[in-house]
Design a protein around this motif. Structure first.
Motif, PDB file in Angstrom:
ATOM      1  N   LEU A 109       7.622  -2.425  -1.078  1.00 51.79           N
ATOM      2  CA  LEU A 109       6.177  -2.595  -1.251  1.00 51.79           C
ATOM      3  C   LEU A 109       5.424  -1.302  -0.936  1.00 51.79           C
ATOM      4  N   ALA A 110       5.800  -0.646   0.144  1.00 55.52           N
ATOM      5  CA  ALA A 110       5.134   0.610   0.497  1.00 55.52           C
ATOM      6  C   ALA A 110       5.375   1.661  -0.575  1.00 55.52           C
ATOM      7  N   GLU A 111       6.573   1.697  -1.100  1.00 54.00           N
ATOM      8  CA  GLU A 111       6.894   2.669  -2.148  1.00 54.00           C
ATOM      9  C   GLU A 111       6.127   2.399  -3.436  1.00 54.00           C
ATOM     10  N   LEU A 112       5.974   1.128  -3.782  1.00 53.85           N
ATOM     11  CA  LEU A 112       5.300   0.776  -5.032  1.00 53.85           C
ATOM     12  C   LEU A 112       3.798   1.028  -4.999  1.00 53.85           C
ATOM     13  N   ARG A 113       3.197   0.926  -3.814  1.00 57.29           N
ATOM     14  CA  ARG A 113       1.758   1.139  -3.656  1.00 57.29           C
ATOM     15  C   ARG A 113       0.936   0.214  -4.556  1.00 57.29           C
ATOM     16  N   THR A 115       0.235  -9.321   6.608  1.00 57.73           N
ATOM     17  CA  THR A 115       0.685 -10.682   6.946  1.00 57.73           C
ATOM     18  C   THR A 115       2.022 -10.648   7.670  1.00 57.73           C
ATOM     19  N   THR A 116       2.948  -9.883   7.140  1.00 58.44           N
ATOM     20  CA  THR A 116       4.285  -9.809   7.738  1.00 58.44           C
ATOM     21  C   THR A 116       4.215  -9.211   9.137  1.00 58.44           C
ATOM     22  N   LEU A 117       3.446  -8.152   9.310  1.00 61.13           N
ATOM     23  CA  LEU A 117       3.329  -7.525  10.627  1.00 61.13           C
ATOM     24  C   LEU A 117       2.641  -8.454  11.626  1.00 61.13           C
ATOM     25  N   GLU A 118       1.588  -9.135  11.215  1.00 61.87           N
ATOM     26  CA  GLU A 118       0.914 -10.066  12.131  1.00 61.87           C
ATOM     27  C   GLU A 118       1.907 -11.074  12.698  1.00 61.87           C
ATOM     28  N   ARG A 119       2.780 -11.580  11.872  1.00 58.80           N
ATOM     29  CA  ARG A 119       3.780 -12.563  12.318  1.00 58.80           C
ATOM     30  C   ARG A 119       4.812 -11.940  13.246  1.00 58.80           C
ATOM     31  N   ARG A 120       5.075 -10.669  13.084  1.00 64.13           N
ATOM     32  CA  ARG A 120       6.076  -9.991  13.906  1.00 64.13           C
ATOM     33  C   ARG A 120       5.527  -9.598  15.277  1.00 64.13           C
ATOM     34  N   CYS A 131       6.838  -2.323   8.491  1.00 64.21           N
ATOM     35  CA  CYS A 131       5.460  -2.680   8.122  1.00 64.21           C
ATOM     36  C   CYS A 131       4.480  -1.642   8.642  1.00 64.21           C
ATOM     37  N   VAL A 132       4.629  -1.262   9.896  1.00 64.43           N
ATOM     38  CA  VAL A 132       3.737  -0.266  10.500  1.00 64.43           C
ATOM     39  C   VAL A 132       3.816   1.042   9.718  1.00 64.43           C
ATOM     40  N   GLU A 133       5.037   1.498   9.463  1.00 57.65           N
ATOM     41  CA  GLU A 133       5.216   2.754   8.726  1.00 57.65           C
ATOM     42  C   GLU A 133       4.655   2.646   7.310  1.00 57.65           C
ATOM     43  N   GLY A 134       4.913   1.519   6.656  1.00 58.74           N
ATOM     44  CA  GLY A 134       4.406   1.322   5.306  1.00 58.74           C
ATOM     45  C   GLY A 134       2.893   1.300   5.252  1.00 58.74           C
ATOM     46  N   LEU A 135       2.282   0.627   6.212  1.00 57.16           N
ATOM     47  CA  LEU A 135       0.811   0.592   6.242  1.00 57.16           C
ATOM     48  C   LEU A 135       0.240   1.989   6.485  1.00 57.16           C
ATOM     49  N   GLY A 136       0.921   2.782   7.276  1.00 59.74           N
ATOM     50  CA  GLY A 136       0.493   4.165   7.470  1.00 59.74           C
ATOM     51  C   GLY A 136       0.585   4.961   6.179  1.00 59.74           C
ATOM     52  N   GLU A 137       1.674   4.788   5.456  1.00 54.15           N
ATOM     53  CA  GLU A 137       1.848   5.485   4.171  1.00 54.15           C
ATOM     54  C   GLU A 137       0.765   5.080   3.182  1.00 54.15           C
ATOM     55  N   HIS A 186       2.604  -3.098  21.589  1.00 47.13           N
ATOM     56  CA  HIS A 186       4.045  -3.398  21.557  1.00 47.13           C
ATOM     57  C   HIS A 186       4.821  -2.096  21.693  1.00 47.13           C
ATOM     58  N   PRO A 187       5.523  -1.907  22.810  1.00 44.54           N
ATOM     59  CA  PRO A 187       6.195  -0.629  23.069  1.00 44.54           C
ATOM     60  C   PRO A 187       7.100  -0.145  21.924  1.00 44.54           C
ATOM     61  N   ALA A 188       7.795  -1.042  21.270  1.00 44.24           N
ATOM     62  CA  ALA A 188       8.704  -0.631  20.194  1.00 44.24           C
ATOM     63  C   ALA A 188       7.950  -0.146  18.958  1.00 44.24           C
ATOM     64  N   LEU A 189       6.663  -0.457  18.861  1.00 41.16           N
ATOM     65  CA  LEU A 189       5.873  -0.117  17.683  1.00 41.16           C
ATOM     66  C   LEU A 189       4.771   0.892  17.971  1.00 41.16           C
ATOM     67  N   ALA A 190       4.476   1.136  19.238  1.00 44.41           N
ATOM     68  CA  ALA A 190       3.295   1.908  19.623  1.00 44.41           C
ATOM     69  C   ALA A 190       3.270   3.304  19.004  1.00 44.41           C
ATOM     70  N   GLU A 191       4.347   4.036  19.096  1.00 48.38           N
ATOM     71  CA  GLU A 191       4.369   5.408  18.573  1.00 48.38           C
ATOM     72  C   GLU A 191       4.124   5.437  17.064  1.00 48.38           C
ATOM     73  N   ALA A 192       4.796   4.559  16.347  1.00 49.26           N
ATOM     74  CA  ALA A 192       4.604   4.487  14.896  1.00 49.26           C
ATOM     75  C   ALA A 192       3.193   4.027  14.562  1.00 49.26           C
ATOM     76  N   ALA A 193       2.635   3.130  15.363  1.00 45.61           N
ATOM     77  CA  ALA A 193       1.272   2.645  15.125  1.00 45.61           C
ATOM     78  C   ALA A 193       0.253   3.767  15.315  1.00 45.61           C
ATOM     79  N   VAL A 194       0.468   4.617  16.305  1.00 47.40           N
ATOM     80  CA  VAL A 194      -0.422   5.765  16.519  1.00 47.40           C
ATOM     81  C   VAL A 194      -0.403   6.662  15.286  1.00 47.40           C
TER      82      VAL A 194
END
Length: 190
Positions: free
Chosen positions: A118-122, A132-137, A151-157, A173-181
């Motif tokens: 999905l991120a690649e297709l834009r 939606t997927t990230l909210e559930r995660r 999801c985080v990386e894709g939304l950034g892209e 969320h510690p596992a996602l914080a750096e990518a979210a920044v």
């Protein structure tokens, strides 16, 4: 031969036992022969994957349904090859199918490659599906951190401001914080 096809053919050569049927399917340039092998009863999984990839990479839409099935397969290598072929296929149904797979909670364990696709297709479906997927995660004790990270990386892209609230929530969320920044830094300032 490109790297994706080379990797696929090496893996499937082993899976097929280097059979004569494998050699024929790798060598043929006849799209109709490949398409026939895709739907012929009794074909092994490796043969269906090989011909679906070859047809999809060539832009032949007869491979669409098979590739979507492989995109949601339990084996990550099959999902990755399907995502690669679907990205090349150029079928307008691809984004809708990937969004449906990415947001299907019953199959979330297999959502990594649909999310990345999905991120690649834009496509217009990408941002809402990834949100939606990230909210559930982001629920406590969710075991699908790799999907959340994709999801985080894709939304950034994608750089769409609609992602700001869920990316801000991902900071907790510690596992996602750096990518979210990093993702938040890529969003346009409002």
């Amino acid at each position: 031969m490109d790297e994706e096809l080379r990797s696929l053919t090496e893996r499937l050569r082993s899976e097929s036992g280097a059979s004569a049927a494998y050699d024929r399917l790798v060598a043929t340039e006849d799209a109709d022969e490949l398409a026939a092998a895709l739907t012929e009863p009794g074909q092994p999984l490796w043969a269906r994957e090989l011909v679906a990839f070859r047809l999809g990479a060539a832009g032949d839409r007869r491979a669409f349904e098979a590739l979507v099935l492989f995109l949601n397969h339990r084996e990550p290598q099959r999902c990755a090859s399907a995502a690669c072929a679907l990205a090349r296929l150029g079928d307008p149904r691809t984004a809708r199918a990937a969004a449906a797979l990415a947001t299907n909670e019953l199959r979330v364990a297999y959502a990594l490659h649909p999310v990345r696709l999905l991120a690649e297709l834009r496509a217009p479906e990408a941002v809402p599906a990834l949100i939606t997927t990230l909210e559930r995660r982001l629920r406590p004790h969710d075991p699908h951190r790799r999907v959340a990270l994709a999801c985080v990386e894709g939304l950034g892209e994608l750089g769409d401001v609609r992602a700001r609230p869920v990316l801000t929530e991902a900071l907790a969320h510690p596992a996602l914080a750096e990518a979210a920044v990093r993702a938040l830094a890529r969003l346009p300032k409002t």
